[in-house]
Design an enzyme around this catalytic site. Structure first.
Site, PDB file in Angstrom:
ATOM      1  N   ARG A 162       0.837  -1.220   0.000  1.00  0.00           N
ATOM      2  CA  ARG A 162       0.000   0.000   0.000  1.00  0.00           C
ATOM      3  C   ARG A 162       0.864   1.259   0.000  1.00  0.00           C
ATOM      4  NH1 ARG A 162      -2.827  -3.806  -0.601  1.00  0.00           N
ATOM      5  NH2 ARG A 162      -4.748  -4.307   0.489  1.00  0.00           N
ATOM      6  N   SER A 236     -10.807   0.980   3.463  1.00  0.00           N
ATOM      7  CA  SER A 236     -10.047   0.742   4.696  1.00  0.00           C
ATOM      8  C   SER A 236      -9.449   2.057   5.180  1.00  0.00           C
ATOM      9  CB  SER A 236      -8.904  -0.239   4.448  1.00  0.00           C
ATOM     10  OG  SER A 236      -9.417  -1.436   3.945  1.00  0.00           O
ATOM     11  N   GLU A 332      -4.628   5.138   5.987  1.00  0.00           N
ATOM     12  CA  GLU A 332      -4.347   4.842   4.576  1.00  0.00           C
ATOM     13  C   GLU A 332      -4.683   6.007   3.629  1.00  0.00           C
ATOM     14  OE1 GLU A 332      -5.298   0.861   2.704  1.00  0.00           O
ATOM     15  OE2 GLU A 332      -6.492   2.164   1.417  1.00  0.00           O
TER      16      GLU A 332
HETATM   17  P1  FAD Z   1      -8.252   9.679  -5.160  1.00  0.00           P
HETATM   18  O1  FAD Z   1      -8.944   9.394  -3.881  1.00  0.00           O
HETATM   19  O2  FAD Z   1      -8.881  10.683  -6.059  1.00  0.00           O
HETATM   20  O3  FAD Z   1      -6.753  10.103  -4.844  1.00  0.00           O
HETATM   21  C1  FAD Z   1      -5.989   9.403  -3.893  1.00  0.00           C
HETATM   22  C2  FAD Z   1      -4.585  10.034  -3.837  1.00  0.00           C
HETATM   23  O4  FAD Z   1      -3.899   9.820  -5.076  1.00  0.00           O
HETATM   24  C3  FAD Z   1      -4.634  11.548  -3.658  1.00  0.00           C
HETATM   25  O5  FAD Z   1      -3.524  11.922  -2.873  1.00  0.00           O
HETATM   26  C4  FAD Z   1      -4.485  12.086  -5.067  1.00  0.00           C
HETATM   27  O6  FAD Z   1      -3.927  13.387  -5.128  1.00  0.00           O
HETATM   28  C5  FAD Z   1      -3.534  11.063  -5.688  1.00  0.00           C
HETATM   29  N1  FAD Z   1      -3.770  10.923  -7.129  1.00  0.00           N
HETATM   30  C6  FAD Z   1      -4.899  10.500  -7.737  1.00  0.00           C
HETATM   31  N2  FAD Z   1      -4.732  10.433  -9.069  1.00  0.00           N
HETATM   32  C7  FAD Z   1      -3.468  10.866  -9.316  1.00  0.00           C
HETATM   33  C8  FAD Z   1      -2.704  11.052 -10.515  1.00  0.00           C
HETATM   34  N3  FAD Z   1      -3.214  10.782 -11.715  1.00  0.00           N
HETATM   35  N4  FAD Z   1      -1.437  11.516 -10.394  1.00  0.00           N
HETATM   36  C9  FAD Z   1      -0.908  11.797  -9.182  1.00  0.00           C
HETATM   37  N5  FAD Z   1      -1.581  11.655  -8.022  1.00  0.00           N
HETATM   38  C10 FAD Z   1      -2.852  11.190  -8.090  1.00  0.00           C
HETATM   39  N6  FAD Z   1      -7.782   0.315  -2.194  1.00  0.00           N
HETATM   40  C11 FAD Z   1      -7.077  -0.826  -2.363  1.00  0.00           C
HETATM   41  O7  FAD Z   1      -5.839  -0.780  -2.520  1.00  0.00           O
HETATM   42  N7  FAD Z   1      -7.673  -2.047  -2.337  1.00  0.00           N
HETATM   43  C12 FAD Z   1      -9.010  -2.185  -2.178  1.00  0.00           C
HETATM   44  O8  FAD Z   1      -9.516  -3.305  -2.183  1.00  0.00           O
HETATM   45  C13 FAD Z   1      -9.796  -1.000  -1.981  1.00  0.00           C
HETATM   46  N8  FAD Z   1     -11.123  -1.081  -1.761  1.00  0.00           N
HETATM   47  C14 FAD Z   1     -11.845   0.063  -1.556  1.00  0.00           C
HETATM   48  C15 FAD Z   1     -13.229  -0.060  -1.319  1.00  0.00           C
HETATM   49  C16 FAD Z   1     -13.992   1.074  -1.119  1.00  0.00           C
HETATM   50  C17 FAD Z   1     -15.471   0.943  -0.852  1.00  0.00           C
HETATM   51  C18 FAD Z   1     -13.380   2.360  -1.178  1.00  0.00           C
HETATM   52  C19 FAD Z   1     -14.213   3.600  -1.001  1.00  0.00           C
HETATM   53  C20 FAD Z   1     -12.015   2.480  -1.395  1.00  0.00           C
HETATM   54  C21 FAD Z   1     -11.233   1.325  -1.583  1.00  0.00           C
HETATM   55  N9  FAD Z   1      -9.848   1.394  -1.811  1.00  0.00           N
HETATM   56  C22 FAD Z   1      -9.117   0.249  -2.008  1.00  0.00           C
HETATM   57  C23 FAD Z   1      -9.159   2.693  -1.853  1.00  0.00           C
HETATM   58  C24 FAD Z   1      -9.232   3.365  -3.265  1.00  0.00           C
HETATM   59  O9  FAD Z   1     -10.261   2.822  -4.023  1.00  0.00           O
HETATM   60  C25 FAD Z   1      -7.927   3.223  -4.032  1.00  0.00           C
HETATM   61  O10 FAD Z   1      -6.844   3.732  -3.310  1.00  0.00           O
HETATM   62  C26 FAD Z   1      -7.991   3.929  -5.396  1.00  0.00           C
HETATM   63  O11 FAD Z   1      -6.827   3.668  -6.151  1.00  0.00           O
HETATM   64  C27 FAD Z   1      -8.131   5.462  -5.244  1.00  0.00           C
HETATM   65  O12 FAD Z   1      -8.430   5.988  -6.524  1.00  0.00           O
HETATM   66  P2  FAD Z   1      -9.055   7.421  -6.707  1.00  0.00           P
HETATM   67  O13 FAD Z   1      -9.025   7.715  -8.166  1.00  0.00           O
HETATM   68  O14 FAD Z   1     -10.379   7.499  -6.050  1.00  0.00           O
HETATM   69  O15 FAD Z   1      -8.007   8.314  -5.937  1.00  0.00           O
HETATM   70  P1  NAP Z   2     -10.366 -10.305   4.878  1.00  0.00           P
HETATM   71  O1  NAP Z   2     -10.429 -11.278   3.750  1.00  0.00           O
HETATM   72  O2  NAP Z   2     -11.441 -10.331   5.925  1.00  0.00           O
HETATM   73  O3  NAP Z   2      -8.939 -10.434   5.584  1.00  0.00           O
HETATM   74  C1  NAP Z   2      -8.583  -9.563   6.654  1.00  0.00           C
HETATM   75  C2  NAP Z   2      -7.154  -9.129   6.478  1.00  0.00           C
HETATM   76  O4  NAP Z   2      -6.322 -10.257   6.541  1.00  0.00           O
HETATM   77  C3  NAP Z   2      -6.951  -8.466   5.146  1.00  0.00           C
HETATM   78  O5  NAP Z   2      -6.739  -7.106   5.370  1.00  0.00           O
HETATM   79  C4  NAP Z   2      -5.793  -9.197   4.496  1.00  0.00           C
HETATM   80  O6  NAP Z   2      -4.674  -8.369   4.234  1.00  0.00           O
HETATM   81  C5  NAP Z   2      -5.372 -10.252   5.490  1.00  0.00           C
HETATM   82  N1  NAP Z   2      -5.389 -11.576   4.809  1.00  0.00           N
HETATM   83  C6  NAP Z   2      -6.421 -12.424   4.718  1.00  0.00           C
HETATM   84  N2  NAP Z   2      -6.042 -13.552   4.061  1.00  0.00           N
HETATM   85  C7  NAP Z   2      -4.762 -13.372   3.713  1.00  0.00           C
HETATM   86  C8  NAP Z   2      -3.817 -14.162   3.018  1.00  0.00           C
HETATM   87  N3  NAP Z   2      -4.114 -15.378   2.546  1.00  0.00           N
HETATM   88  N4  NAP Z   2      -2.576 -13.668   2.843  1.00  0.00           N
HETATM   89  C9  NAP Z   2      -2.247 -12.461   3.297  1.00  0.00           C
HETATM   90  N5  NAP Z   2      -3.106 -11.659   3.965  1.00  0.00           N
HETATM   91  C10 NAP Z   2      -4.339 -12.106   4.177  1.00  0.00           C
HETATM   92  O7  NAP Z   2     -10.268  -8.808   4.275  1.00  0.00           O
HETATM   93  P2  NAP Z   2     -11.399  -7.831   3.738  1.00  0.00           P
HETATM   94  O8  NAP Z   2     -11.457  -6.688   4.618  1.00  0.00           O
HETATM   95  O9  NAP Z   2     -12.655  -8.590   3.394  1.00  0.00           O
HETATM   96  O10 NAP Z   2     -10.746  -7.326   2.364  1.00  0.00           O
HETATM   97  C11 NAP Z   2     -10.531  -8.227   1.306  1.00  0.00           C
HETATM   98  C12 NAP Z   2      -9.432  -7.710   0.401  1.00  0.00           C
HETATM   99  O11 NAP Z   2      -9.819  -6.465  -0.179  1.00  0.00           O
HETATM  100  C13 NAP Z   2      -8.125  -7.438   1.152  1.00  0.00           C
HETATM  101  O12 NAP Z   2      -7.055  -7.788   0.332  1.00  0.00           O
HETATM  102  C14 NAP Z   2      -8.159  -5.950   1.404  1.00  0.00           C
HETATM  103  O13 NAP Z   2      -6.871  -5.369   1.452  1.00  0.00           O
HETATM  104  C15 NAP Z   2      -8.931  -5.426   0.190  1.00  0.00           C
HETATM  105  N6  NAP Z   2      -9.671  -4.209   0.549  1.00  0.00           N
HETATM  106  C16 NAP Z   2      -8.970  -3.046   0.656  1.00  0.00           C
HETATM  107  C17 NAP Z   2      -9.624  -1.866   0.974  1.00  0.00           C
HETATM  108  C18 NAP Z   2      -8.864  -0.547   1.019  1.00  0.00           C
HETATM  109  O14 NAP Z   2      -9.500   0.489   1.071  1.00  0.00           O
HETATM  110  N7  NAP Z   2      -7.563  -0.578   0.996  1.00  0.00           N
HETATM  111  C19 NAP Z   2     -10.983  -1.872   1.207  1.00  0.00           C
HETATM  112  C20 NAP Z   2     -11.646  -3.081   1.134  1.00  0.00           C
HETATM  113  C21 NAP Z   2     -10.985  -4.251   0.795  1.00  0.00           C
HETATM  114  P3  NAP Z   2      -4.546  -7.444   2.923  1.00  0.00           P
HETATM  115  O15 NAP Z   2      -5.450  -6.290   3.175  1.00  0.00           O
HETATM  116  O16 NAP Z   2      -3.115  -7.078   2.958  1.00  0.00           O
HETATM  117  O17 NAP Z   2      -4.925  -8.225   1.737  1.00  0.00           O
END
Ligand code: FAD
Ligand code: NAP
Length: 336
Positions: A162, A236, A332
């Protein structure tokens, strides 16, 4: 065209109230240097806005917000490899679907992650055992410091959990305008992530197709995660903490049920959601912010919250987790 005092509440998935002093939509990359020069001449901060799904506005933005609206996708298949180049304003979930339809595989586990293509490298998006870095080839963008276009490789981007160079040395310095992914035309899938493997097993799918993997990911996500259109959130709120192997052993002795995921470098990833849930935060509400009942890692805006309220709850959770487990939780989303 540059507009003034633009409302950003519908442009962030947390629906937090904030206005941009200046606002422009970027539909032509050639206009980017001029927009940045406009901000530079007035010493204004710049915020590149994608889908607004990973940020928290705590006040009005005092500078120029550039809404990334560059569009276009190109696919170039060469044998078993397929290079996909997408403009930064393309919607990420739509790109995943488009690639699947064109038989370019590798993005299935990253289905339904909200936001734009240009933001995907910022935190090296990841889900269900796959990260952007696993399919990344290169990206292109404008270096605001050197005032020129650059192409960066995976090594340049310094992807980590991340995290990337764009959250560190290149923060507020590099505008990503397009991303190239290296996908495969062979339908190889990655189902090692426990929740995904379990869901596929339950459906009796021993050798699932990429489409079936994507559908399973989409179904799990829809069942667990709040839809930002109904319950505004930024996904998250905290990163999963990574601790030393020694610290993990001590924690395992004290809390035998604590989930731990060993990393290749010997450190151990903990599940932030588990820590927050065990500490009793799940379902708790502080003023207009709720720690989501189905997923403790997600903070939800009840409709009337502002960014300060969100940060207040986050700080209380951080302090509690530190006191109980001596573990630091990092926020995050980007905070403005
Ligand atoms: P924004 O929120 O618009 O921007 C985020 C940051 O990136 C800001 O600092 C912005 O300035 C910068 N930025 C954006 N675009 C650019 C660009 N083109 N150049 C330079 N800087 C830029 N993330 C995960 O990793 N895994 C997930 O499973 C996941 N699940 C999510 C589920 C939900 C319901 C939500 C709401 C979010 C989730 N996220 C997850 C977080 C998010 O979706 C990601 O981080 C996504 O990549 C953000 O994209 P955005 O276009 O909305 O970015
Ligand atoms: P989950 O499956 O309930 O698992 C809980 C946590 O345990 C996760 O955060 C995941 O880490 C870790 N995990 C589970 N199984 C794993 C494995 N086999 N190996 C390594 N790590 C493991 O998680 P969840 O909340 O439903 O989310 C599912 C996936 O979507 C995750 O990968 C999560 O990161 C992603 N997600 C991200 C966001 C965001 O905003 N960043 C939001 C929603 C979902 P990791 O998170 O490192 O995978």
């Amino acid at each position: 065209m540059i507009r003034v005092h633009v409302d950003l509440s519908s442009l962030n998935t947390f629906a937090l109230p904030a206005r941009a002093r200046f606002f422009a939509e970027l539909t032509d990359q050639n206009e980017l240097p001029d927009l940045l020069a406009f901000a530079n001449h007035q010493a204004l901060p710049v915020l590149i806005l994608g889908g607004g799904s990973n940020l928290v506005f705590t006040e009005d933005f005092p500078g120029l917000v550039i809404k990334m609206a560059l569009r276009g996708v190109q696919l170039d298949s060469k044998g078993e490899a397929c290079l996909v180049t997408a403009a930064a304003g393309e919607n990420w979930p739509d790109l995943v679907e488009q690639c699947l339809e064109k038989h370019c595989y590798g993005l299935e586990n990253l289905s339904l992650i909200p936001g734009c293509v240009g933001a995907a490298p910022i935190q090296n998006i990841g889900a269900y055992g796959v990260e952007l870095k696993d399919v990344f080839y290169s990206l292109r963008g404008w270096d605001c410091f050197d005032q020129c276009w650059k192409t960066l490789t995976a090594e340049d981007c310094q992807f980590a959990y991340r995290d990337s160079v764009f959250k560190r040395e290149l923060k507020n310095r590099f505008v990503i305008t397009e991303v190239t992914l290296k996908l495969q035309t062979k339908p190889i899938v990655d189902t090692h992530y426990s929740a995904l493997a379990q869901a596929l097993n339950q459906q009796g799918l021993q050798q699932p197709s990429p489409r079936q993997v994507a559908d399973a990911v989409i179904a799990i996500r829809k069942s667990k995660l709040p839809d930002p259109l109904k319950l505004p959130n930024a996904g998250s709120f905290f990163k999963n903490p990574i601790v030393s192997g020694q610290r993990a052993k001590t924690l395992a002795a004290e809390f035998p049920a604590m989930p731990q995921y060993p990393q290749p470098d010997g450190r151990v990833k903990l599940a932030a959601a588990w820590l927050i849930d065990q500490a009793g935060w799940k379902g708790k509400r502080l003023r207009d912010v709720v720690c989501h009942q189905q997923q403790a890692l997600v903070l939800v805006n009840n409709g009337l919250a502002d960014g300060q309220q969100v940060l207040n709850m986050a700080r209380q959770i951080q302090a509690d987790i530190k006191q109980r487990y001596a573990v630091e939780l990092d926020i995050e989303p980007s905070v403005y």
